[in-house]
Structures are given as structure tokens and as C-alpha cells.
Scaffold this motif. Structure first.
Motif, PDB file in Angstrom:
ATOM      1  N   HIS A 513     -17.640 -11.091  27.638  1.00 26.63           N
ATOM      2  CA  HIS A 513     -17.000 -11.915  26.830  1.00 26.63           C
ATOM      3  C   HIS A 513     -17.478 -12.142  25.369  1.00 26.63           C
ATOM      4  CE1 HIS A 513     -13.120 -14.485  26.355  1.00 26.63           C
ATOM      5  NE2 HIS A 513     -14.042 -14.984  25.522  1.00 26.63           N
ATOM      6  N   ASN A 514     -16.903 -11.367  24.317  1.00 25.35           N
ATOM      7  CA  ASN A 514     -17.588 -11.422  23.229  1.00 25.35           C
ATOM      8  C   ASN A 514     -18.966 -11.128  23.237  1.00 25.35           C
ATOM      9  OD1 ASN A 514     -17.808 -11.864  20.214  1.00 25.35           O
ATOM     10  ND2 ASN A 514     -16.968 -13.917  20.549  1.00 25.35           N
ATOM     11  N   ASN A 515     -19.961 -11.735  22.798  1.00 26.98           N
ATOM     12  CA  ASN A 515     -21.416 -11.537  22.905  1.00 26.98           C
ATOM     13  C   ASN A 515     -22.025 -12.269  24.039  1.00 26.98           C
ATOM     14  OD1 ASN A 515     -21.245 -14.271  21.925  1.00 26.98           O
ATOM     15  ND2 ASN A 515     -22.661 -14.063  20.207  1.00 26.98           N
ATOM     16  N   ILE A 516     -21.358 -12.639  25.139  1.00 31.74           N
ATOM     17  CA  ILE A 516     -21.841 -13.369  26.170  1.00 31.74           C
ATOM     18  C   ILE A 516     -21.666 -12.414  27.487  1.00 31.74           C
ATOM     19  CG2 ILE A 516     -21.917 -15.457  27.353  1.00 31.74           C
ATOM     20  CD1 ILE A 516     -20.113 -16.708  25.452  1.00 31.74           C
ATOM     21  N   HIS A 517     -22.781 -12.322  28.290  1.00 30.46           N
ATOM     22  CA  HIS A 517     -22.933 -11.514  29.599  1.00 30.46           C
ATOM     23  C   HIS A 517     -22.898 -12.660  30.705  1.00 30.46           C
ATOM     24  CE1 HIS A 517     -23.297  -8.252  32.234  1.00 30.46           C
ATOM     25  NE2 HIS A 517     -24.216  -8.785  32.822  1.00 30.46           N
ATOM     26  N   PHE A 518     -22.056 -12.671  31.665  1.00 31.82           N
ATOM     27  CA  PHE A 518     -22.021 -13.473  32.811  1.00 31.82           C
ATOM     28  C   PHE A 518     -22.198 -12.846  33.998  1.00 31.82           C
ATOM     29  CE2 PHE A 518     -18.854 -15.256  29.643  1.00 31.82           C
ATOM     30  CZ  PHE A 518     -19.348 -16.896  29.746  1.00 31.82           C
ATOM     31  N   ILE A 519     -23.212 -13.407  34.701  1.00 32.22           N
ATOM     32  CA  ILE A 519     -23.532 -12.705  36.176  1.00 32.22           C
ATOM     33  C   ILE A 519     -23.171 -13.787  37.215  1.00 32.22           C
ATOM     34  CG2 ILE A 519     -25.513 -11.761  37.486  1.00 32.22           C
ATOM     35  CD1 ILE A 519     -26.668 -10.907  34.888  1.00 32.22           C
ATOM     36  N   SER A 520     -22.659 -13.386  38.243  1.00 35.48           N
ATOM     37  CA  SER A 520     -22.144 -14.542  39.334  1.00 35.48           C
ATOM     38  C   SER A 520     -22.769 -13.674  40.472  1.00 35.48           C
ATOM     39  CB  SER A 520     -20.730 -14.742  39.503  1.00 35.48           C
ATOM     40  OG  SER A 520     -20.527 -15.442  40.594  1.00 35.48           O
ATOM     41  N   MET A 566     -26.157 -16.764  33.813  1.00 32.94           N
ATOM     42  CA  MET A 566     -26.010 -16.633  35.161  1.00 32.94           C
ATOM     43  C   MET A 566     -25.835 -18.111  36.074  1.00 32.94           C
ATOM     44  SD  MET A 566     -29.625 -14.430  35.946  1.00 32.94           S
ATOM     45  CE  MET A 566     -29.271 -13.869  37.504  1.00 32.94           C
ATOM     46  N   PHE A 567     -24.736 -17.610  36.910  1.00 33.73           N
ATOM     47  CA  PHE A 567     -24.310 -18.672  38.015  1.00 33.73           C
ATOM     48  C   PHE A 567     -24.232 -18.435  39.391  1.00 33.73           C
ATOM     49  CE2 PHE A 567     -20.763 -16.713  36.348  1.00 33.73           C
ATOM     50  CZ  PHE A 567     -19.546 -16.914  37.111  1.00 33.73           C
ATOM     51  N   TRP A 568     -24.717 -19.381  40.326  1.00 35.44           N
ATOM     52  CA  TRP A 568     -24.496 -19.293  41.578  1.00 35.44           C
ATOM     53  C   TRP A 568     -24.530 -20.644  42.274  1.00 35.44           C
ATOM     54  CZ3 TRP A 568     -28.782 -17.316  39.345  1.00 35.44           C
ATOM     55  CH2 TRP A 568     -30.279 -17.787  39.609  1.00 35.44           C
ATOM     56  N   HIS A 569     -24.555 -20.824  43.429  1.00 33.43           N
ATOM     57  CA  HIS A 569     -24.296 -21.937  44.068  1.00 33.43           C
ATOM     58  C   HIS A 569     -25.436 -22.772  44.258  1.00 33.43           C
ATOM     59  CE1 HIS A 569     -22.190 -25.202  46.210  1.00 33.43           C
ATOM     60  NE2 HIS A 569     -23.121 -25.015  47.038  1.00 33.43           N
ATOM     61  N   LEU A 611     -29.157 -19.197  30.437  1.00 36.24           N
ATOM     62  CA  LEU A 611     -28.934 -20.284  31.041  1.00 36.24           C
ATOM     63  C   LEU A 611     -28.846 -20.016  32.728  1.00 36.24           C
ATOM     64  CD1 LEU A 611     -25.994 -22.330  29.145  1.00 36.24           C
ATOM     65  CD2 LEU A 611     -28.381 -22.431  29.253  1.00 36.24           C
ATOM     66  N   VAL A 612     -29.093 -20.741  33.568  1.00 32.66           N
ATOM     67  CA  VAL A 612     -28.762 -20.703  35.114  1.00 32.66           C
ATOM     68  C   VAL A 612     -28.030 -21.926  35.469  1.00 32.66           C
ATOM     69  CG1 VAL A 612     -29.747 -20.507  37.241  1.00 32.66           C
ATOM     70  CG2 VAL A 612     -30.802 -18.913  35.515  1.00 32.66           C
ATOM     71  N   LEU A 613     -26.740 -21.756  36.076  1.00 33.94           N
ATOM     72  CA  LEU A 613     -25.943 -22.660  36.455  1.00 33.94           C
ATOM     73  C   LEU A 613     -25.831 -22.928  38.123  1.00 33.94           C
ATOM     74  CD1 LEU A 613     -23.160 -21.921  33.783  1.00 33.94           C
ATOM     75  CD2 LEU A 613     -24.573 -23.896  33.601  1.00 33.94           C
ATOM     76  N   GLU A 678     -38.265 -16.368  26.293  1.00 35.74           N
ATOM     77  CA  GLU A 678     -38.810 -17.669  25.943  1.00 35.74           C
ATOM     78  C   GLU A 678     -38.626 -18.680  27.076  1.00 35.74           C
ATOM     79  OE1 GLU A 678     -36.667 -15.910  24.350  1.00 35.74           O
ATOM     80  OE2 GLU A 678     -37.636 -15.671  22.524  1.00 35.74           O
ATOM     81  N   GLY A 679     -37.908 -18.453  28.122  1.00 36.04           N
ATOM     82  CA  GLY A 679     -37.658 -19.548  29.090  1.00 36.04           C
ATOM     83  C   GLY A 679     -36.250 -19.827  29.460  1.00 36.04           C
ATOM     84  N   ILE A 680     -35.934 -20.249  30.590  1.00 38.01           N
ATOM     85  CA  ILE A 680     -34.549 -20.519  30.732  1.00 38.01           C
ATOM     86  C   ILE A 680     -34.054 -21.936  30.905  1.00 38.01           C
ATOM     87  CG2 ILE A 680     -32.535 -20.039  32.587  1.00 38.01           C
ATOM     88  CD1 ILE A 680     -34.352 -17.606  33.460  1.00 38.01           C
ATOM     89  N   VAL A 681     -32.726 -22.539  30.605  1.00 43.92           N
ATOM     90  CA  VAL A 681     -32.464 -23.804  31.004  1.00 43.92           C
ATOM     91  C   VAL A 681     -31.470 -23.593  32.189  1.00 43.92           C
ATOM     92  CG1 VAL A 681     -31.115 -25.660  30.114  1.00 43.92           C
ATOM     93  CG2 VAL A 681     -32.213 -24.507  28.438  1.00 43.92           C
ATOM     94  N   TYR A 682     -32.044 -24.443  33.302  1.00 44.32           N
ATOM     95  CA  TYR A 682     -31.382 -24.610  34.440  1.00 44.32           C
ATOM     96  C   TYR A 682     -30.700 -25.972  34.586  1.00 44.32           C
ATOM     97  CZ  TYR A 682     -34.606 -20.894  35.961  1.00 44.32           C
ATOM     98  OH  TYR A 682     -35.243 -19.661  36.152  1.00 44.32           O
ATOM     99  N   ILE A 683     -29.454 -25.802  34.803  1.00 40.88           N
ATOM    100  CA  ILE A 683     -28.433 -26.746  35.163  1.00 40.88           C
ATOM    101  C   ILE A 683     -27.830 -27.100  36.484  1.00 40.88           C
ATOM    102  CG2 ILE A 683     -26.465 -27.553  34.297  1.00 40.88           C
ATOM    103  CD1 ILE A 683     -26.958 -25.853  31.614  1.00 40.88           C
ATOM    104  N   VAL A 684     -28.200 -28.156  36.975  1.00 42.03           N
ATOM    105  CA  VAL A 684     -27.351 -28.480  38.295  1.00 42.03           C
ATOM    106  C   VAL A 684     -26.293 -29.364  38.091  1.00 42.03           C
ATOM    107  CG1 VAL A 684     -27.565 -29.615  40.398  1.00 42.03           C
ATOM    108  CG2 VAL A 684     -29.534 -28.300  39.714  1.00 42.03           C
ATOM    109  N   THR A 685     -25.100 -28.828  38.092  1.00 41.71           N
ATOM    110  CA  THR A 685     -23.671 -29.748  37.908  1.00 41.71           C
ATOM    111  C   THR A 685     -22.713 -29.560  39.099  1.00 41.71           C
ATOM    112  OG1 THR A 685     -22.210 -30.112  36.353  1.00 41.71           O
ATOM    113  CG2 THR A 685     -22.907 -28.025  36.415  1.00 41.71           C
ATOM    114  N   GLY A 686     -23.241 -30.305  40.038  1.00 39.03           N
ATOM    115  CA  GLY A 686     -22.180 -30.187  41.269  1.00 39.03           C
ATOM    116  C   GLY A 686     -21.443 -31.645  41.663  1.00 39.03           C
ATOM    117  N   SER A 687     -21.372 -32.218  40.762  1.00 33.30           N
ATOM    118  CA  SER A 687     -20.540 -33.778  40.905  1.00 33.30           C
ATOM    119  C   SER A 687     -19.271 -33.997  40.376  1.00 33.30           C
ATOM    120  CB  SER A 687     -21.438 -34.758  39.984  1.00 33.30           C
ATOM    121  OG  SER A 687     -21.447 -34.323  38.883  1.00 33.30           O
TER     122      SER A 687
END
Length: 937
Positions: A513-520, A566-569, A611-613, A678-687
Motif C-alpha cells: 500500500h503506497n510505500n508500505i509492505h505488509f506481511i501477515s 510484519m504482524f502475527w499473533h 515494525l513487528v506487531l 538498524e533494528g526493529i521496533v516490536y509492539i505487543v498490543t493485545g488489550s
């Protein structure tokens, strides 16, 4: 748990005066069959099996010798001792040398009712109570199945799981919500009893689950339950939408719209790019060709980056929905850096662990969304576990589709959904978690694939048990579950917008989407018997991993892609919200396996992932720029793992909080040109619907320190606790902080514009309690060339020029340059009178985190109305000023021994060198020519 009330809006009259319908709970006249000597399906009689409506015409009853037949009994049926049971099964306690249990897996039930007005019915509504699994037939036609595998079943087919314990252990009511039988299916049911159209035969089979150690066809299940209710209605059924509409598969020239109705019918979508659908603006219709309840319409031939309004209608032009809120905007066909892409991220939509959390999270985001003037949200990412505990279809409706179809909230109607799978999404009415003896091992190699099912390994567990994997071949290999039926997945048919080949059902895909690549990714299912982290040393055996490598390589070589999300459970880093990625019990080994294998591979391969979500943990946490940490939480070292070890000329700011602008901190910096990530920001958002807490401090159950690697933000002030030895003696007192937000639930918002990405956690109060910024390809020390043309200010150029912020969303900045010292500007471009041509202007943001050099040059294009030059020229390259009429020169041309470049004045009619103001320093080269205007002169 929230009480779920389902209203079925029908126009009907109930026939209950002359016939045996409605068939209520606790009705009489039922027969059941359970052959204990030789377990079997009830025998056929001629052409009729036990489900047939003609079965009683050739055999008036089932075998009459007890315990095979208990005729004329009343529901509910069950094992002895149940307080809910009216009629108990008698003497169903066989013995077997192969089996330590005492009961059959399967029991069979039948009842025939007479209803004189049966053929006038336009719908039947079925409610079932069952323990454990059930299949219901009407006149021999299957109309409902729950908690039993798909396809053929036999007397030794177990239910897929036990009914969960609780106050309604035996009475798992209305699973799922009431089933409406109408349309083609009802016609088939009513015509099946051809000898008597007033009769309806109701049959059912109840299957018990297997416990560890059970051998079919016997079960040690401690309870069994069956009851059934059937009502009927006549008259027309008012068609209504019972799910959606919702949007799938967005791309620049098309989109998919899905919805469900309560009756079979042919629907259509009408769309228009000039306004909402009305009688005067009927739009372009796209009709369906077959009648169905589950509707899917693909719109094609649309224009990119365009807003369309749509309506959902039926063949009689009844508009179900279609007001101004029902609209979508197609993505751009390429990269458009002027657009802001907004992505809403929610995780774990199960019913509330903490009351009202889901309601408050939604209302909190609505308040925030409205405070931002309700901007367009382009994509909605789902991090799995959308239903309640067992992932049944009605749970998706109750806790997701219907819940977010809110008149005050436009996301469901307007925003395409990109989903990912959670463990609950695989359950399909079955809980496949179980407790098995755990064996600690040092390697995950033998635990990433299942073993063959055998007498000694009936559940297909890995040869070395690391966590609980039960009946994987039925649940985590098969994609026959509601999740895959309710969502569509991007395929290679979307050309450059997806690299996924989804010829068969897969839980992994990608999308641009535009300049973003999503991987599920699918972190719970098996592919070729491998989990996500299985066989990462080879790309030949693990289909998901093989596909991922191909996708990432393609992304690396795509110049249009600036960002990869990237995003997964299942999160590789977590110690909060009910889960701990350091543990080896239950399914926690999946978290550890992803960290030790998949993340390590991605880091070492240096793919450009930003990002990893993840969800799964019912709390919020995030990291700083993280790389190289694959061990336990106790081994995390910020000096190592928040330091990507790049060349000394590049500072990624990896160990900061990244809260740019929020508290005057610098953003994270990344560069497309670096050979290492340079590294990845990992986000846990399951609330989004639940909050859970895990305590590490004895006596402080309301306090969580969280995983050490998720150190990007802290949510409580430092807390002093005492650590106690296992024998209860005092060990040490320490001061710790919590990097876990488990006081408030929330959701996550991502905004991407050009080379800037912002992430915000919006809590259930509508407050942004964590945010960070990543910027790419800034602070490179390069010089941005600002070209002066007559298009900018036709009446004043080049006397007046403006410098705007070179960074997205940065409005306050400081300017230094010739004649300008630390001049601060806010919310508008800086106006510069007669900017010098060649010297450097230095722009810094207000925090001085960002620096950009800017140099002015003349455009070689022709000035059609003539031009007056007052600008000092000291340029490192040749400067050409071309005019189709005249040039008035009032400026100074400096000599620069380093550059020694020329200045050309080319005019078609006249060049006026003002003797009072025009100067050329000794050594500078100047050329004035009267020639036709041509930028190549």
C-alpha cells in the motif's frame, strides 16, 4: 463475561395450536439408541437409515431389549448424576481390556412430529444444548453441526473437545446463536418426507470427547447432555443484513465488499464517486449471479486514490445500507509521498476478561479519532483471536463484526481489513489446549513439526514434547474454520500489490500500500507439518518460511517500498498479559521458538523490517530499536541489543525512547542505504478487549515489570519491592519500573507519510500514552537543492523564496544561513528575500534532532515575463538564467577558486547590467548572450 442477546427480526406468525410444533426444550416422545455390546451406528432397514423420515414405516422402533432402547422418554438426556438431566442413559458402562473408561462415544436420538401447516412454513429456528458435540438432521438432511469434525463420522468419531467446565457445564446453551433454516435448504427439508408432507423427523447424534488415554469407541467423559428446541414461522421473512458490510482486498483499481443476510437472495453493490447512493444518483450496479446468505462482490475498474460511495441492495432495489458513511478510498497506484497512510491495529477481540474493557477501548479510540477531525483510516490490521474462547462463527459476529458496526464509528464501513490468525481462530468450536507432561529440552529442532499419529502417539505429538500439541492434524493443518471462511486474503492476482500465491487456503500473505509492505504470518498453524519457526535453516521443507524469504527478497529489491511492517499473533518478547516468552509450558514454547529461530534469522539476513506487531498477551508493551536478542529476558543488554553496531557515521538513536516531539526527544533513524538493518521496533498490543496481569513480585499481584527487551516506554513510577527466597527468607530489595500498560486497554495507530512513521498507543480513555517516530534517510549530511523558478512566485522570483520544512509533519524549525542566525519559525514556510545562490542554508527542527542543508539554484527554464536578479551568486556549479524577453542584473557574482564555475545570462531581447549594483569579482567568469531562449544554451 458480557451477556449476549441476539434479536432475530422476522415478520411471522407461530403455528402452535394444531400441531406438535413448536418443539420445546424438555419435550417428550424421544427415542435413543446406544448399543453397548458392539458399538455401532443404528442398523439400516432396507433403503432407510436411522436419519431417514421413512425409517419408522419399516421399523416401528429401535432394538427393544434394554439397554439399547429407552422409548418414550423426555429430554434432556444425560449421564446419571447430572442435575440438569430428566432422562438418564441406563447401563451404558461397557468394559474392555483396551480401555479404562466406561462410556460410549456416540448416542443417537430421533423424534417425528406432525404439523398440518408444515408446508406453509417459511423458516425454522433451531436451538441446541449439547455436551460434547452434535449433528442435527431434519428429515434426514443435515442442518447443523458443532464441535465435530467435518465430513463423514462414525460411532467412534470423538467430539473435537470437551465442553468447558462452569456453571453451564452440561447446558452449553444455544451453540451457536439460533440457527435459521430457510430458502433452498428449507424447501429440501420440507419435501424430503414425500409420503406425508405434514411430518418432520428430527434426529441427532451426540459425540463425547476423548481424554488422554482413551481409545475409541469408548470415552471416559464424565458428562453427556442433549436437548433441542425447534420453532417455525410463516409469512415473508424480512431480509436484513446480519453481518457487515466489510471491506477486503483493496488495490488501486478495485476492492471486495462482503456481507451476510438472514435469507438467501441475490444482492448487488452500487457505487459512485460523485456522492452517496440516492434515487437521483443510483451509481453503477454490480449484481450477484446466485442467491446466497454470504455475499461477496468484487468491484473492478476503479480509479486510483479516489473516494467512492456504495450501497448494499437486493434485486428489488431495497437499499439495506448506503448513507454517506458507507464509502472507501482506493490506494494510489504507485508511491505518493504527499499522502498520509493511517493504519489502525487491534488485537485479541475475545470477550472481556475485565468488564467493559472492549467498550471502553472502542469509545476511547472514537474520542481520539474525533479529536483529530476524523481522518481517513486506510487499513485495519487484526492481530488474531477475534472470537471468544473457541473461535465459533457467532463469536466473530458478536465480538467483532456486529460490535464494530457502530453508527458512531465508521471504520467497519470504510476501512479494508488485513487479518492475521490467533490460536483461538484455529479452535473452530474446539479448545485444543491441554495439559501434558512437559520435558525440557535444549533445542527446538525436534519440536517444530508434528509426529505421525500412532497407537502409542494418538495425538500426533512431537517426539519430544515441548508444550501441548493435540490433534494437530485436525485443527492446525486444516483451514476448515470460520476465520478462513469470513476473510479474504491478498493473492498474486493483485499483481504488484501482493506476492502471495493463495491457490489454497493459507494464513500468511503480503500486501503493498503506497510505500508500505505488509506481511501477515501464521504463528499457530502447521504447513507441511512445520510451525512458523520450523526448519529456518532451509527454505525447502517449511512452505511458510520459504514463501517469507522469497517475499522479503522481492521487497528488498523493490525501490517503491520504504517501510516493511510484519504482524502475527504470538509475540517473541513478552512477560505480561498472561504470557511469558521465556517459558516452555503449554503453547509458550511457540513464543520462544519464534524468538530463537525466526527473529534470529531475520536479524542475520538484514532484511529491512521496521515494525513487528503482535497480540496474544493482553497488555501493551514496545521495544526500542532492537536487534540481536534471542535469549531469556534476563540476558537482555541495552548496550548490545539496542545498538545495531553500524558504521560510526550513522547514529540510529536506537537506545532512545523515540518520542519525537512528545517530550522533545529524537526519533529513531534508519537508512535505506545501510547494508545492515538498524533494528526493529516490536509492539505487543493485545488489550483491545482484555487486560491480564502476571506478577513477578510476591505479594504484589497488581504489579508487573514486563520483558526486559520491551523497554521503549514505562507506565508506572519506580516501585520498590522485596525479593524473597524460596524458603521465605528475605533476599534483597530492589527498585524497578513497569514497561507494561496493563492498567488500561487500548489499540494502536500507525501514520506513515513519506519517510516518516509514527506509532501511537491510544488507551481506553482516548489518551495517547505512548508514541514514537521513525524517520528514514535523514541527517545524511547531504544538500537538498532548491530550484528557483518563475512558477513559485511569478511576480517576485527570484527576489523572494520560501523554505518549507523538509520533514513530514515538522512545522517548527530553526534556520541558519547567509544573514540569518538561529531564526525560529513556526507553522509556515520561511520567507527569504533574495536568497543567495550556492551558499548553504541549514535547517534544524526545534529539538535539533534533524538537520538538513539546503542550497538554492536557478532553473534553466525560460522566464517568459523577464526576470530581475538581485541574488548573490557563489555556486559550486554552473548557473544559467534564461529569459524569453529580458534580464535585469543587479547582483554580485563571486569568485570561488574551489569551484571556478561560470554564470550564463541568456536573454532573447535585452540584458541590463545595472552599473550601480551589478558586480563581478576578479576571477569570476560571466557570460551574457542575446540568443533565443533555450534551456540547453
Amino acid at each position: 463475561m458480557r451477556n449476549l442477546v441476539v434479536f432475530l427480526c422476522l415478520v411471522f406468525s407461530i403455528f402452535d395450536l394444531y400441531g406438535q410444533l413448536p418443539l420445546s426444550f424438555s419435550s417428550s416422545g424421544w427415542k435413543f439408541y446406544a448399543n453397548t455390546v458392539s458399538p455401532q451406528i443404528p442398523p439400516d432397514y432396507g433403503a432407510f437409515d436411522w436419519k431417514s423420515p421413512g425409517y419408522n414405516t419399516v421399523e416401528t422402533g429401535w432394538p427393544s431389549n434394554p439397554p439399547y432402547l429407552q422409548p418414550q422418554n423426555s429430554t434432556p438426556f444425560g449421564y446419571p448424576g447430572s442435575s440438569y438431566t430428566t432422562t438418564t442413559f441406563s447401563n451404558i458402562y461397557p468394559t474392555s481390556p483396551l480401555y479404562t473408561g466406561s462410556k460410549l462415544i456416540t448416542s443417537y436420538f430421533r423424534k417425528t412430529v406432525t404439523e398440518p401447516n408444515l408446508q406453509s412454513y417459511t423458516s425454522l429456528t433451531l436451538n441446541v444444548k449439547r455436551d460434547d458435540g452434535v449433528i442435527v438432521y431434519l428429515n434426514g438432511i443435515e442442518v447443523y453441526r458443532d464441535n465435530i469434525q467435518a465430513g463423514d463420522v462414525s460411532e467412534d468419531t470423538p467430539a473435537t473437545t470437551f465442553v468447558g467446565a462452569g456453571s453451564s457445564h452440561d447446558v452449553d446453551q444455544n451453540i451457536p446463536a439460533p440457527i435459521t433454516i430457510s430458502g433452498v435448504l428449507l424447501t429440501s427439508v420440507l419435501s424430503a418426507y414425500s409420503t406425508d408432507l405434514t411430518k418432520l423427523t428430527v434426529t441427532a447424534e451426540i459425540h463425547q470427547s476423548l481424554n488422554p488415554g482413551d481409545v475409541a469407541p469408548y470415552s471416559s467423559s464424565s458428562d453427556c447432555f442433549f436437548d433441542l428446541e425447534l420453532t417455525g414461522a410463516t409469512g415473508p421473512i424480512t431480509p436484513i443484513i446480519t453481518r457487515g458490510p466489510y471491506l477486503q482486498l483493496p488495490h488501486p483499481t478495485g476492492i471486495q465488499i462482503r456481507w451476510k443476510t438472514n435469507t438467501h437472495e441475490m444482492g448487488k453493490v452500487c457505487y459512485s464517486n460523485i456522492g452517496p447512493i440516492t434515487p437521483s444518483n443510483p451509481g453503477t450496479p454490480v449484481p450477484e449471479t446466485i442467491a446466497t446468505k454470504d455475499h461477496i462482490v468484487n468491484l473492478t475498474g476503479l480509479s486510483q486514490n479516489t473516494t467512492y460511495f456504495y450501497s448494499i441492495q437486493n434485486t428489488t432495489n431495497t437499499i439495506f445500507v448506503g448513507d454517506a458513511n458507507h464509502k472507501f478510498t482506493t490506494p494510489p497506484s504507485g508511491v505518493n509521498n504527499s499522502l498520509t497512510t493511517r493504519i489502525w491495529v487491534t488485537g485479541d477481540h475475545q470477550d472481556d476478561y475485565k468488564p467493559d474493557v472492549q467498550d471502553q477501548v472502542k469509545s476511547g479510540f472514537i474520542n481520539f479519532y474525533n479529536s483529530q477531525n476524523s481522518p481517513q483510516i486506510d487499513l485495519w490490521l487484526l492481530l488474531g483471536d477475534l472470537g471468544d474462547s473457541l473461535g465459533r462463527e457467532f463469536e466473530y459476529d458478536a465480538y467483532f463484526f456486529n460490535y464494530y458496526n457502530d453508527g458512531n464509528f465508521k471504520v467497519m464501513q470504510q476501512t479494508p481489513i488485513l487479518p492475521s490468525l490467533g490460536n483461538h481462530d484455529y479452535y473452530n468450536g474446539v479448545s485444543i489446549k491441554s495439559t501434558f507432561p512437559q520435558t525440557k529440552i535444549d533445542s527446538l529442532e525436534s519440536n517444530n513439526k508434528i509426529s505421525p499419529i500412532s497407537p502409542s502417539n494418538p495425538f500426533g505429538l512431537p517426539s519430544t514434547v515441548f508444550g501441548s500439541l493435540i490433534s494437530e492434524s485436525n485443527f492446525r493443518i486444516s483451514r476448515d474454520n470460520p476465520f478462513f471462511n469470513l476473510f479474504s486474503f491478498p493473492t498474486s492476482g493483485l499483481n504488484k500489490y501482493s506476492t502471495t500465491n493463495n491457490s489454497s487456503k493459507k494464513g500468511y500473505y503480503s500486501y503493498n500500500h503506497n510505500n508500505i509492505h505488509f506481511i501477515s504470518l501464521d504463528s499457530y498453524g502447521f504447513y507441511n507439518n512445520y510451525l512458523l519457526f520450523g526448519d529456518t535453516t532451509s527454505s525447502n521443507n517449511n512452505p511458510q518460511f520459504k514463501w517469507l524469504i522469497e517475499d522479503l527478497n522481492a521487497t528488498k529489491n523493490n525501490p517503491d517500498i520504504k517501510w516493511t511492517i510484519m504482524f502475527w499473533h504470538h509475540s517473541p518478547y513478552t512477560n505480561a498479559g498472561g504470557h511469558n516468552s521465556d517459558l516452555e509450558v503449554a503453547d509458550e514454547f511457540i513464543l520462544r521458538g519464534i524468538r530463537e529461530k525466526l527473529i534470529k534469522f531475520l536479524d542475520n539476513a538484514n532484511y529491512k523490517i521496521d515494525l513487528v506487531l503482535n497480540g496474544h498477551s493482553h497488555a501493551y508493551q514496545r521495544s526500542k530499536l532492537l536487534k540481536g536478542h534471542y535469549g531469556f529476558s534476563s540476558t537482555f543488554d541495552p548496550s548490545l541489543h539496542n545498538n545495531p553496531l553500524l558504521n560510526t557515521n550513522f547514529n540510529s538513536n536506537a537506545n532512545s525512547d523515540g518520542k519525537f516531539g512528545a517530550i522533545s526527544q529524537c526519533p529513531y533513524f534508519k537508512s535505506q542505504s545501510n547494508t545492515k538493518n538498524e533494528g526493529i521496533v516490536y509492539i505487543v498490543t493485545g488489550s483491545s478487549s482484555q487486560i491480564q496481569r502476571r506478577s513477578k513480585a510476591p505479594g504484589n499481584s497488581d504489579f508487573t515489570t514486563g520483558h526486559s527487551a520491551l523497554n521503549g516506554s514505562y507506565f508506572r513510577p519506580p516501585f520498590t519491592r522485596s525479593l524473597i527466597n524460596s524458603d521465605g527468607t528475605f533476599m534483597v530489595t530492589e527498585t524497578v519500573s513497569s514497561n507494561v500498560e496493563d492498567t488500561y486497554g487500548g489499540s494502536f495507530l500507525i501514520e506513515v507519510k513519506g519517510n516518516r512513521l509514527d506509532g501511537k498507543f491510544v488507551n481506553q480513555l482516548g489518551s495517547v500514552t505512548d508514541e514514537f517516530t521513525i524517520m528514514k534517510d535523514v541527517n545524511k549530511g547531504d544538500t537538498l537543492e532548491k530550484i528557483i523558478t518563475q512558477i513559485d512566485f511569478p511576480d517576485q522570483s527570484p527576489q523572494l523564496q520560501k523554505i518549507a520544512s523538509p520533514w513530514p509533519k515538522v512545522q517548527n524549525f530553526i534556520l541558519n544561513g547567509p544573514g540569518i542566525t538561529n531564526q525560529t519559525f513556526a507553522n509556515e514556510p520561511v520567507s527569504i528575500n533574495n536568497p543567495q545562490i550556492g551558499p548553504i542554508y541549514i535547517v534544524k527542527d526545534q529539538t535539533t534532532c534533524l538537520t538538513q542543508n539546503i542550497r538554492f539554484h536557478f532553473s534553466p527554464d525560460c522566464w517568459t515575463n523577464g526576470v530581475t536578479i538581485n541574488n548573490l551568486i557563489d555556486s559550486p556549479e554552473d548557473e544559467k538564467i534564461n529569459s524569453s524577453t529580458f534580464i535585469n542584473a543587479n547582483n554580485t557574482i563571486k569568485y570561488n577558486a574551489t569551484f571556478n564555475k561560470k554564470v550564463y545570462y541568456n536573454a532573447a531581447t535585452a540584458i541590463n547590467l545595472n552599473p550601480n549594483t551589478f558586480k563581478v569579482e576578479n576571477g569570476a567568469v560571466f557570460n551574457a548572450r542575446i540568443i533565443p531562449c533555450n534551456k540547453n544554451n
